[in-house]
Each structure stands twice: as structure tokens, then as C-alpha cells.
Design a protein around this motif. Structure first.
Motif, PDB file in Angstrom:
ATOM      1  N   TYR A  75       0.841  -1.058  -0.185  1.00  0.00           N
ATOM      2  CA  TYR A  75       0.096  -0.040  -0.042  1.00  0.00           C
ATOM      3  C   TYR A  75       0.820   1.259  -0.104  1.00  0.00           C
ATOM      4  N   LEU A  76       0.304   2.491  -0.331  1.00  0.00           N
ATOM      5  CA  LEU A  76       0.812   3.739  -0.234  1.00  0.00           C
ATOM      6  C   LEU A  76      -0.320   4.791   0.076  1.00  0.00           C
ATOM      7  N   GLN A  77      -0.111   5.103   1.122  1.00  0.00           N
ATOM      8  CA  GLN A  77      -1.160   6.074   1.534  1.00  0.00           C
ATOM      9  C   GLN A  77      -0.545   7.462   1.453  1.00  0.00           C
ATOM     10  N   MET A  78      -1.164   8.388   0.665  1.00  0.00           N
ATOM     11  CA  MET A  78      -1.022   9.516   0.116  1.00  0.00           C
ATOM     12  C   MET A  78      -1.673  10.618   0.636  1.00  0.00           C
ATOM     13  N   ASN A  79      -1.303  11.634   1.417  1.00  0.00           N
ATOM     14  CA  ASN A  79      -2.053  12.745   1.919  1.00  0.00           C
ATOM     15  C   ASN A  79      -1.350  13.934   1.580  1.00  0.00           C
ATOM     16  N   SER A  80      -2.211  15.043   1.627  1.00  0.00           N
ATOM     17  CA  SER A  80      -1.708  16.311   1.355  1.00  0.00           C
ATOM     18  C   SER A  80      -1.145  16.430   0.011  1.00  0.00           C
ATOM     19  N   LEU A  81      -1.820  15.792  -0.998  1.00  0.00           N
ATOM     20  CA  LEU A  81      -1.212  15.724  -2.176  1.00  0.00           C
ATOM     21  C   LEU A  81      -1.155  16.876  -3.024  1.00  0.00           C
ATOM     22  N   LYS A  82      -0.106  17.194  -3.867  1.00  0.00           N
ATOM     23  CA  LYS A  82       0.154  18.414  -4.488  1.00  0.00           C
ATOM     24  C   LYS A  82       0.149  18.128  -6.200  1.00  0.00           C
ATOM     25  N   PRO A  83      -0.109  19.106  -6.882  1.00  0.00           N
ATOM     26  CA  PRO A  83       0.068  19.010  -8.354  1.00  0.00           C
ATOM     27  C   PRO A  83       1.431  18.218  -8.869  1.00  0.00           C
ATOM     28  N   GLU A  84       2.466  18.384  -8.103  1.00  0.00           N
ATOM     29  CA  GLU A  84       3.554  17.747  -8.665  1.00  0.00           C
ATOM     30  C   GLU A  84       3.714  16.336  -8.264  1.00  0.00           C
ATOM     31  N   ASP A  85       2.882  15.997  -7.599  1.00  0.00           N
ATOM     32  CA  ASP A  85       2.532  14.391  -7.129  1.00  0.00           C
ATOM     33  C   ASP A  85       2.071  13.723  -8.570  1.00  0.00           C
ATOM     34  N   THR A  86       1.424  14.421  -9.415  1.00  0.00           N
ATOM     35  CA  THR A  86       0.709  13.845 -10.561  1.00  0.00           C
ATOM     36  C   THR A  86       1.887  12.824 -11.427  1.00  0.00           C
ATOM     37  N   ALA A  87       1.658  11.580 -11.546  1.00  0.00           N
ATOM     38  CA  ALA A  87       2.522  10.633 -12.272  1.00  0.00           C
ATOM     39  C   ALA A  87       1.699   9.383 -12.139  1.00  0.00           C
ATOM     40  N   VAL A  88       2.483   8.557 -12.957  1.00  0.00           N
ATOM     41  CA  VAL A  88       2.026   6.899 -13.048  1.00  0.00           C
ATOM     42  C   VAL A  88       2.995   6.405 -11.814  1.00  0.00           C
ATOM     43  N   TYR A  89       2.116   5.765 -10.748  1.00  0.00           N
ATOM     44  CA  TYR A  89       2.491   5.235  -9.820  1.00  0.00           C
ATOM     45  C   TYR A  89       2.809   3.622 -10.018  1.00  0.00           C
ATOM     46  N   TYR A  90       4.233   3.016  -9.723  1.00  0.00           N
ATOM     47  CA  TYR A  90       4.311   1.795  -9.891  1.00  0.00           C
ATOM     48  C   TYR A  90       4.664   1.162  -8.680  1.00  0.00           C
ATOM     49  N   CYS A  91       4.265  -0.114  -8.773  1.00  0.00           N
ATOM     50  CA  CYS A  91       4.676  -1.139  -7.739  1.00  0.00           C
ATOM     51  C   CYS A  91       5.976  -2.091  -8.170  1.00  0.00           C
ATOM     52  N   ASN A  92       6.819  -2.330  -7.235  1.00  0.00           N
ATOM     53  CA  ASN A  92       8.040  -2.902  -7.628  1.00  0.00           C
ATOM     54  C   ASN A  92       8.638  -3.841  -6.676  1.00  0.00           C
ATOM     55  N   GLY A  93       8.866  -5.212  -7.037  1.00  0.00           N
ATOM     56  CA  GLY A  93       9.473  -5.943  -5.942  1.00  0.00           C
ATOM     57  C   GLY A  93      10.747  -6.256  -6.233  1.00  0.00           C
ATOM     58  N   LYS A  94      11.813  -6.424  -5.295  1.00  0.00           N
ATOM     59  CA  LYS A  94      13.038  -6.959  -5.614  1.00  0.00           C
ATOM     60  C   LYS A  94      13.536  -7.820  -4.498  1.00  0.00           C
ATOM     61  N   SER A  95      14.258  -8.948  -5.213  1.00  0.00           N
ATOM     62  CA  SER A  95      14.979  -9.937  -4.068  1.00  0.00           C
ATOM     63  C   SER A  95      16.419 -10.230  -4.847  1.00  0.00           C
ATOM     64  N   ARG A  96      17.500  -9.812  -4.224  1.00  0.00           N
ATOM     65  CA  ARG A  96      18.887 -10.255  -4.525  1.00  0.00           C
ATOM     66  C   ARG A  96      19.084 -11.800  -4.231  1.00  0.00           C
ATOM     67  N   ILE A  97      18.493 -12.254  -3.470  1.00  0.00           N
ATOM     68  CA  ILE A  97      18.556 -13.804  -2.912  1.00  0.00           C
ATOM     69  C   ILE A  97      18.134 -14.571  -4.338  1.00  0.00           C
ATOM     70  N   ARG A  98      16.835 -14.036  -4.453  1.00  0.00           N
ATOM     71  CA  ARG A  98      16.171 -15.000  -5.540  1.00  0.00           C
ATOM     72  C   ARG A  98      16.224 -14.262  -6.908  1.00  0.00           C
ATOM     73  N   GLY A  99      16.910 -13.006  -7.206  1.00  0.00           N
ATOM     74  CA  GLY A  99      17.156 -12.629  -8.500  1.00  0.00           C
ATOM     75  C   GLY A  99      15.919 -11.864  -9.190  1.00  0.00           C
ATOM     76  N   GLY A 100      15.056 -11.778  -8.333  1.00  0.00           N
ATOM     77  CA  GLY A 100      13.666 -11.184  -8.979  1.00  0.00           C
ATOM     78  C   GLY A 100      13.697  -9.614  -9.095  1.00  0.00           C
ATOM     79  N   THR A 111      -0.440   2.700 -12.159  1.00  0.00           N
ATOM     80  CA  THR A 111      -1.705   3.428 -11.995  1.00  0.00           C
ATOM     81  C   THR A 111      -1.737   4.908 -12.057  1.00  0.00           C
ATOM     82  N   GLN A 112      -2.340   5.705 -12.620  1.00  0.00           N
ATOM     83  CA  GLN A 112      -2.406   7.082 -12.812  1.00  0.00           C
ATOM     84  C   GLN A 112      -2.741   7.814 -11.720  1.00  0.00           C
ATOM     85  N   VAL A 113      -2.100   8.795 -11.165  1.00  0.00           N
ATOM     86  CA  VAL A 113      -2.399   9.713 -10.030  1.00  0.00           C
ATOM     87  C   VAL A 113      -2.509  11.066 -10.705  1.00  0.00           C
TER      88      VAL A 113
END
Length: 118
Positions: free
Chosen positions: A80-105, A112-114
Motif C-alpha cells: 500500500y501507499l497512503q498519500m496525504n496532502s497531495l500536490k499537483p507535482e505528485d501527478t504521475a504514474v505510480y508503479y509497484c516494484n518488488g526486488k530480491s537479490r537472493i531470488r534474483g527477482g 496506476t495514474q494519479v
């Protein structure tokens, strides 16, 4: 099949709030450090926030500190990402990413567009 599916974006007025969600499947979610990135038109993708595998440590970009909160629910494979007090400069596409060095993923969602505008 690995999937990260973001949701919760939309149009919000300045000062408003949104909660982004990312549903993970197809990999061991609890073994991955998770991130939220964003990319505004004409700009490079930037890191917004990160959270360690068990949620014990979070980090934020300066632009997100004191306004955004990253969290995870390992039992339900959710980020999750709770976003408060949003500003016009927060406008963007927001991406979720997962990384694991051990598993190489290194897995990405489709974004999602905000849009923050009056």
C-alpha cells in the motif's frame, strides 16, 4: 506467473488523499523488498518509498516524507501507499516494484495514474 497489479489511482484535488494498493501473486511476496516508484510526463522514473520484507524499515524520498506512508500485508500479499496532502507535482504514474537479490527477482506492475488537479 508473476503479477503485480496496482489500483487506487485517480483524480484528486490538491490537499486530498489517495490510497494505492498493489496485489502481488506468483512469487514469495514476503521475501521481497517492495517499492513504489512514480514517473511524471517527460521525467525519469523516481523512487518514492520502500519497505523491507517484514515491514520493519521504511524509507521515503524527500518529496514523500511526512505525507506518504508505505505499508504491506504479507498475509494477503498486498502493498500500500497512503498519500496525504497531495500536490499537483505528485501527478504521475505510480508503479509497484518488488526486488530480491537472493531470488534474483525484479518485478513491476503496469502502473496506476494519479492526477492532482483542481
Amino acid at each position: 506467473q508473476v503479477q503485480l497489479v496496482e489500483s487506487g489511482g485517480g483524480l484528486v484535488q490538491p490537499g486530498g488523499s489517495l490510497r494505492l494498493s498493489c496485489a502481488a501473486s506468483g512469487f514469495r511476496f514476503s521475501e521481497y523488498t517492495m517499492y513504489w516508484y512514480r514517473q511524471a510526463p517527460g521525467k525519469e522514473r523516481e523512487l518514492v518509498a520502500s519497505i523491507t520484507k517484514l515491514g520493519g524499515t521504511t524509507n521515503y524520498a524527500d518529496s514523500a516524507k511526512d505525507r506518504f506512508t508505505i505499508s504491506r500485508d504479507n498475509a494477503n500479499n498486498m502493498l500500500y501507499l497512503q498519500m496525504n496532502s497531495l500536490k499537483p507535482e505528485d501527478t504521475a504514474v505510480y508503479y509497484c516494484n518488488g526486488k530480491s537479490r537472493i531470488r534474483g527477482g525484479d518485478y513491476w506492475g503496469q502502473g496506476t495514474q494519479v492526477t492532482v488537479s483542481s
